[in-house]
Design a protein around this motif. Structure first.
Motif, PDB file in Angstrom:
ATOM      1  N   GLU A  79       9.188   0.871  10.777  1.00 51.09           N
ATOM      2  CA  GLU A  79      10.562   1.009  10.285  1.00 51.09           C
ATOM      3  C   GLU A  79      10.871  -0.042   9.230  1.00 51.09           C
ATOM      4  OE1 GLU A  79      12.854   0.770  13.811  1.00 51.09           O
ATOM      5  OE2 GLU A  79      12.304   2.779  14.522  1.00 51.09           O
ATOM      6  N   THR A  80      10.304  -1.225   9.388  1.00 53.26           N
ATOM      7  CA  THR A  80      10.475  -2.279   8.389  1.00 53.26           C
ATOM      8  C   THR A  80       9.921  -1.833   7.041  1.00 53.26           C
ATOM      9  OG1 THR A  80      10.341  -4.027  10.060  1.00 53.26           O
ATOM     10  CG2 THR A  80       9.876  -4.648   7.773  1.00 53.26           C
ATOM     11  N   VAL A  81       8.748  -1.218   7.070  1.00 57.14           N
ATOM     12  CA  VAL A  81       8.124  -0.754   5.829  1.00 57.14           C
ATOM     13  C   VAL A  81       8.916   0.398   5.231  1.00 57.14           C
ATOM     14  CG1 VAL A  81       6.045   0.293   4.855  1.00 57.14           C
ATOM     15  CG2 VAL A  81       5.846  -1.512   6.557  1.00 57.14           C
ATOM     16  N   GLU A  82       9.324   1.334   6.068  1.00 59.70           N
ATOM     17  CA  GLU A  82      10.048   2.509   5.581  1.00 59.70           C
ATOM     18  C   GLU A  82      11.379   2.123   4.942  1.00 59.70           C
ATOM     19  OE1 GLU A  82      10.331   4.891   9.036  1.00 59.70           O
ATOM     20  OE2 GLU A  82       8.363   5.810   8.785  1.00 59.70           O
ATOM     21  N   SER A  83      12.001   1.061   5.443  1.00 61.55           N
ATOM     22  CA  SER A  83      13.312   0.667   4.929  1.00 61.55           C
ATOM     23  C   SER A  83      13.257   0.295   3.453  1.00 61.55           C
ATOM     24  CB  SER A  83      13.859  -0.511   5.737  1.00 61.55           C
ATOM     25  OG  SER A  83      13.068  -1.680   5.538  1.00 61.55           O
ATOM     26  N   VAL A 132       5.410  -2.976  -7.158  1.00 54.66           N
ATOM     27  CA  VAL A 132       6.618  -3.743  -6.814  1.00 54.66           C
ATOM     28  C   VAL A 132       7.132  -3.339  -5.429  1.00 54.66           C
ATOM     29  CG1 VAL A 132       9.043  -4.111  -7.415  1.00 54.66           C
ATOM     30  CG2 VAL A 132       7.293  -4.168  -9.195  1.00 54.66           C
ATOM     31  N   SER A 133       7.142  -2.031  -5.148  1.00 57.97           N
ATOM     32  CA  SER A 133       7.600  -1.560  -3.838  1.00 57.97           C
ATOM     33  C   SER A 133       6.657  -2.016  -2.736  1.00 57.97           C
ATOM     34  CB  SER A 133       7.712  -0.033  -3.837  1.00 57.97           C
ATOM     35  OG  SER A 133       8.678   0.407  -4.766  1.00 57.97           O
ATOM     36  N   ALA A 134       5.355  -1.956  -2.983  1.00 63.78           N
ATOM     37  CA  ALA A 134       4.377  -2.402  -1.986  1.00 63.78           C
ATOM     38  C   ALA A 134       4.530  -3.899  -1.722  1.00 63.78           C
ATOM     39  CB  ALA A 134       2.964  -2.079  -2.462  1.00 63.78           C
ATOM     40  N   GLN A 135       4.758  -4.665  -2.786  1.00 66.48           N
ATOM     41  CA  GLN A 135       4.989  -6.100  -2.626  1.00 66.48           C
ATOM     42  C   GLN A 135       6.217  -6.372  -1.760  1.00 66.48           C
ATOM     43  OE1 GLN A 135       5.180  -7.995  -6.559  1.00 66.48           O
ATOM     44  NE2 GLN A 135       3.529  -9.338  -5.923  1.00 66.48           N
ATOM     45  N   SER A 136       7.287  -5.635  -2.013  1.00 66.29           N
ATOM     46  CA  SER A 136       8.525  -5.827  -1.252  1.00 66.29           C
ATOM     47  C   SER A 136       8.305  -5.523   0.220  1.00 66.29           C
ATOM     48  CB  SER A 136       9.628  -4.942  -1.824  1.00 66.29           C
ATOM     49  OG  SER A 136       9.901  -5.269  -3.181  1.00 66.29           O
ATOM     50  N   ALA A 137       7.611  -4.408   0.503  1.00 69.92           N
ATOM     51  CA  ALA A 137       7.350  -4.024   1.891  1.00 69.92           C
ATOM     52  C   ALA A 137       6.466  -5.054   2.582  1.00 69.92           C
ATOM     53  CB  ALA A 137       6.701  -2.647   1.928  1.00 69.92           C
ATOM     54  N   ALA A 138       5.423  -5.521   1.896  1.00 70.99           N
ATOM     55  CA  ALA A 138       4.519  -6.506   2.491  1.00 70.99           C
ATOM     56  C   ALA A 138       5.236  -7.830   2.749  1.00 70.99           C
ATOM     57  CB  ALA A 138       3.318  -6.720   1.579  1.00 70.99           C
ATOM     58  N   ALA A 139       6.084  -8.246   1.807  1.00 74.82           N
ATOM     59  CA  ALA A 139       6.821  -9.496   1.971  1.00 74.82           C
ATOM     60  C   ALA A 139       7.794  -9.409   3.143  1.00 74.82           C
ATOM     61  CB  ALA A 139       7.564  -9.832   0.683  1.00 74.82           C
ATOM     62  N   LEU A 140       8.483  -8.273   3.260  1.00 75.45           N
ATOM     63  CA  LEU A 140       9.431  -8.099   4.358  1.00 75.45           C
ATOM     64  C   LEU A 140       8.710  -8.085   5.700  1.00 75.45           C
ATOM     65  CD1 LEU A 140      12.311  -7.631   5.279  1.00 75.45           C
ATOM     66  CD2 LEU A 140      11.985  -5.178   4.908  1.00 75.45           C
ATOM     67  N   LEU A 164      -5.937 -11.090  10.022  1.00 72.45           N
ATOM     68  CA  LEU A 164      -5.348  -9.818  10.451  1.00 72.45           C
ATOM     69  C   LEU A 164      -5.708  -8.709   9.481  1.00 72.45           C
ATOM     70  CD1 LEU A 164      -3.475  -8.438  12.531  1.00 72.45           C
ATOM     71  CD2 LEU A 164      -1.559  -8.985  11.022  1.00 72.45           C
ATOM     72  N   GLY A 165      -5.523  -8.945   8.204  1.00 68.70           N
ATOM     73  CA  GLY A 165      -6.002  -8.018   7.180  1.00 68.70           C
ATOM     74  C   GLY A 165      -5.213  -6.741   7.005  1.00 68.70           C
ATOM     75  N   TRP A 166      -3.984  -6.678   7.524  1.00 68.40           N
ATOM     76  CA  TRP A 166      -3.175  -5.476   7.295  1.00 68.40           C
ATOM     77  C   TRP A 166      -2.838  -5.374   5.806  1.00 68.40           C
ATOM     78  CZ3 TRP A 166       1.022  -5.867  11.680  1.00 68.40           C
ATOM     79  CH2 TRP A 166       0.415  -5.555  12.902  1.00 68.40           C
ATOM     80  N   ARG A 167      -2.759  -4.123   5.338  1.00 69.52           N
ATOM     81  CA  ARG A 167      -2.421  -3.874   3.941  1.00 69.52           C
ATOM     82  C   ARG A 167      -1.381  -2.770   3.838  1.00 69.52           C
ATOM     83  NH1 ARG A 167      -8.468  -3.136   1.848  1.00 69.52           N
ATOM     84  NH2 ARG A 167      -8.724  -2.610   4.048  1.00 69.52           N
ATOM     85  N   ILE A 168      -0.387  -3.011   3.003  1.00 70.41           N
ATOM     86  CA  ILE A 168       0.597  -1.975   2.685  1.00 70.41           C
ATOM     87  C   ILE A 168       0.035  -1.167   1.525  1.00 70.41           C
ATOM     88  CG2 ILE A 168       2.947  -1.479   1.932  1.00 70.41           C
ATOM     89  CD1 ILE A 168       2.774  -2.683   4.708  1.00 70.41           C
ATOM     90  N   VAL A 169      -0.032   0.139   1.701  1.00 71.47           N
ATOM     91  CA  VAL A 169      -0.602   1.020   0.679  1.00 71.47           C
ATOM     92  C   VAL A 169       0.455   2.047   0.280  1.00 71.47           C
ATOM     93  CG1 VAL A 169      -2.462   2.625   0.106  1.00 71.47           C
ATOM     94  CG2 VAL A 169      -2.889   0.738   1.703  1.00 71.47           C
ATOM     95  N   LEU A 170       0.718   2.121  -0.996  1.00 67.98           N
ATOM     96  CA  LEU A 170       1.595   3.158  -1.542  1.00 67.98           C
ATOM     97  C   LEU A 170       0.759   4.049  -2.447  1.00 67.98           C
ATOM     98  CD1 LEU A 170       3.847   1.276  -0.482  1.00 67.98           C
ATOM     99  CD2 LEU A 170       5.178   1.894  -2.494  1.00 67.98           C
ATOM    100  N   ARG A 171       0.896   5.341  -2.263  1.00 71.87           N
ATOM    101  CA  ARG A 171       0.156   6.269  -3.118  1.00 71.87           C
ATOM    102  C   ARG A 171       1.073   7.400  -3.558  1.00 71.87           C
ATOM    103  NH1 ARG A 171      -3.945  10.106   0.462  1.00 71.87           N
ATOM    104  NH2 ARG A 171      -2.339  11.166   1.697  1.00 71.87           N
TER     105      ARG A 171
END
Length: 333
Positions: free
Chosen positions: A161-165, A15-23, A235-242
């Motif tokens: 910073e967008t992702v960290e927020s 859910v957090s990764a989805q939020s960061a990717a969407a933002l 582009l293929g960027w991916r938000i990864v949370l671990r």
């Protein structure tokens, strides 16, 4: 409980990764649209590109959006006609990827280190190299003929910073790490992982999360979500949370310890209660048994000088019990 907690922790990461990717997708799309609209504005399509009015318009746009490090317009030949801060003015950018792509249409590029502006802009406070994301769009006149290319360099720190927020408030205490990976799995952010860490191959690409072993040899609950880009789908960027598996399952271990201590305490309590009630019940019986034993010992035949297993002949026929025997002896005398 362990499986359920892992499911819950993995779902939370997703859910957090989805939020960061969407933002991030939203912010990138807004910048893409902004550059496209500015390239189609009457100021650029109808007038000359090297005027002071154009420069002021670029400066105002840069001031309104701190993520921009530089905005400029290059002529079809590649010469910079106007730019914020006068940086790169009259210099050639014909070989730059953003210019070449911008001749063909709207463009958003991958993150890269600054080249021409590296020594002309202040370095980040983190001492990391200056890194940009490029946006570009063609500028056409009223007849649809190419007049130039509008280009913009956005700070990479704006993206991070967008992702960290999204993760503020609970990432640190739960040891959740936020990463950005490119299409090849190379880690782009944080910078200390760049070139050192690779996204492991996923066993279940369609899964929202999975347990993966990373290059450091540790297992992590890992969730990966792709960042969508309207003008650069490759582009293929991916938000990864671990999150370390041991940390993710720590509540289970703590619960087990509490249950063990609770069970041990309950066992001790029940043992004490059983001993207490057993003592209360058995004490009168024991007292009665001792009293009977004393009474019986006082009336044993052996006490009168004869073995109890062979009483004298005179005692035959004498009633049992001390009182009865005393009465019998008295009658014989």
């Amino acid at each position: 409980a362990t499986s359920e907690l892992a499911q819950f922790g993995g779902a939370s990461l997703y859910v957090s990764a989805q939020s960061a990717a969407a933002l991030m997708s939203t912010n990138l799309r807004e910048r893409e649209q902004e550059i496209g609209l500015l390239a189609r504005s009457a100021l650029l399509t109808q007038g000359r590109l090297n005027t002071e009015t154009v420069r002021r318009a670029l400066e105002l746009r840069k001031a309104a959006h701190q993520e921009y490090a530089w905005l400029g317009i290059a002529e079809p030949s590649g010469r910079v006609a106007q730019a914020t801060g006068g940086l790169l003015l009259n210099e050639q950018v014909a070989q730059r990827p953003w210019f070449q792509a911008g001749l063909q249409g709207p463009f958003m590029g991958d993150v890269h280190e600054a080249v021409l502006l590296a020594k002309r802009l202040p370095r980040p406070a983190t001492n990391e190299p200056l890194r940009f994301i490029d946006f570009a769009a063609p500028v056409l006149d009223e007849k649809g003929q190419l007049k130039g290319v509008l280009g913009a360099h956005a700070h990479w720190s704006w993206v991070t910073e967008t992702v960290e927020s999204v993760m503020v408030g609970h990432a640190a205490d739960q040891q959740i790490e936020v990463l950005i990976a490119d299409k090849a799995g190379n880690i782009l952010y944080p910078y200390h992982h760049a070139g050192q860490l690779q996204l492991p191959e996923r066993h279940q690409p369609q899964a929202h999360f999975e347990r993966l072993r990373w290059g450091d040899g540790d297992d992590y609950l890992t969730s990966t979500v792709t960042v969508n880009s309207a003008i650069n789908p490759d582009l293929g960027w991916r938000i990864v949370l671990r999150q370390p598996v041991d940390v993710a399952l720590a509540p289970v271990h703590a619960l087990r310890k509490r249950l063990l201590l609770l069970g041990l305490g309950a066992a001790l309590l029940f043992t004490a209660m059983a001993y207490y009630f057993a003592t209360r019940v058995s004490r009168p019986i024991e007292q009665l048994a001792r009293a009977a034993r004393r009474r019986w010992c006082r009336g044993r035949p052996g006490r009168n000088g004869y073995p109890w297993w062979k009483p004298p002949r005179q005692l035959h026929g004498v009633p049992d019990g001390p009182g009865a025997r005393s009465t019998a002896w008295a009658e014989r005398e």
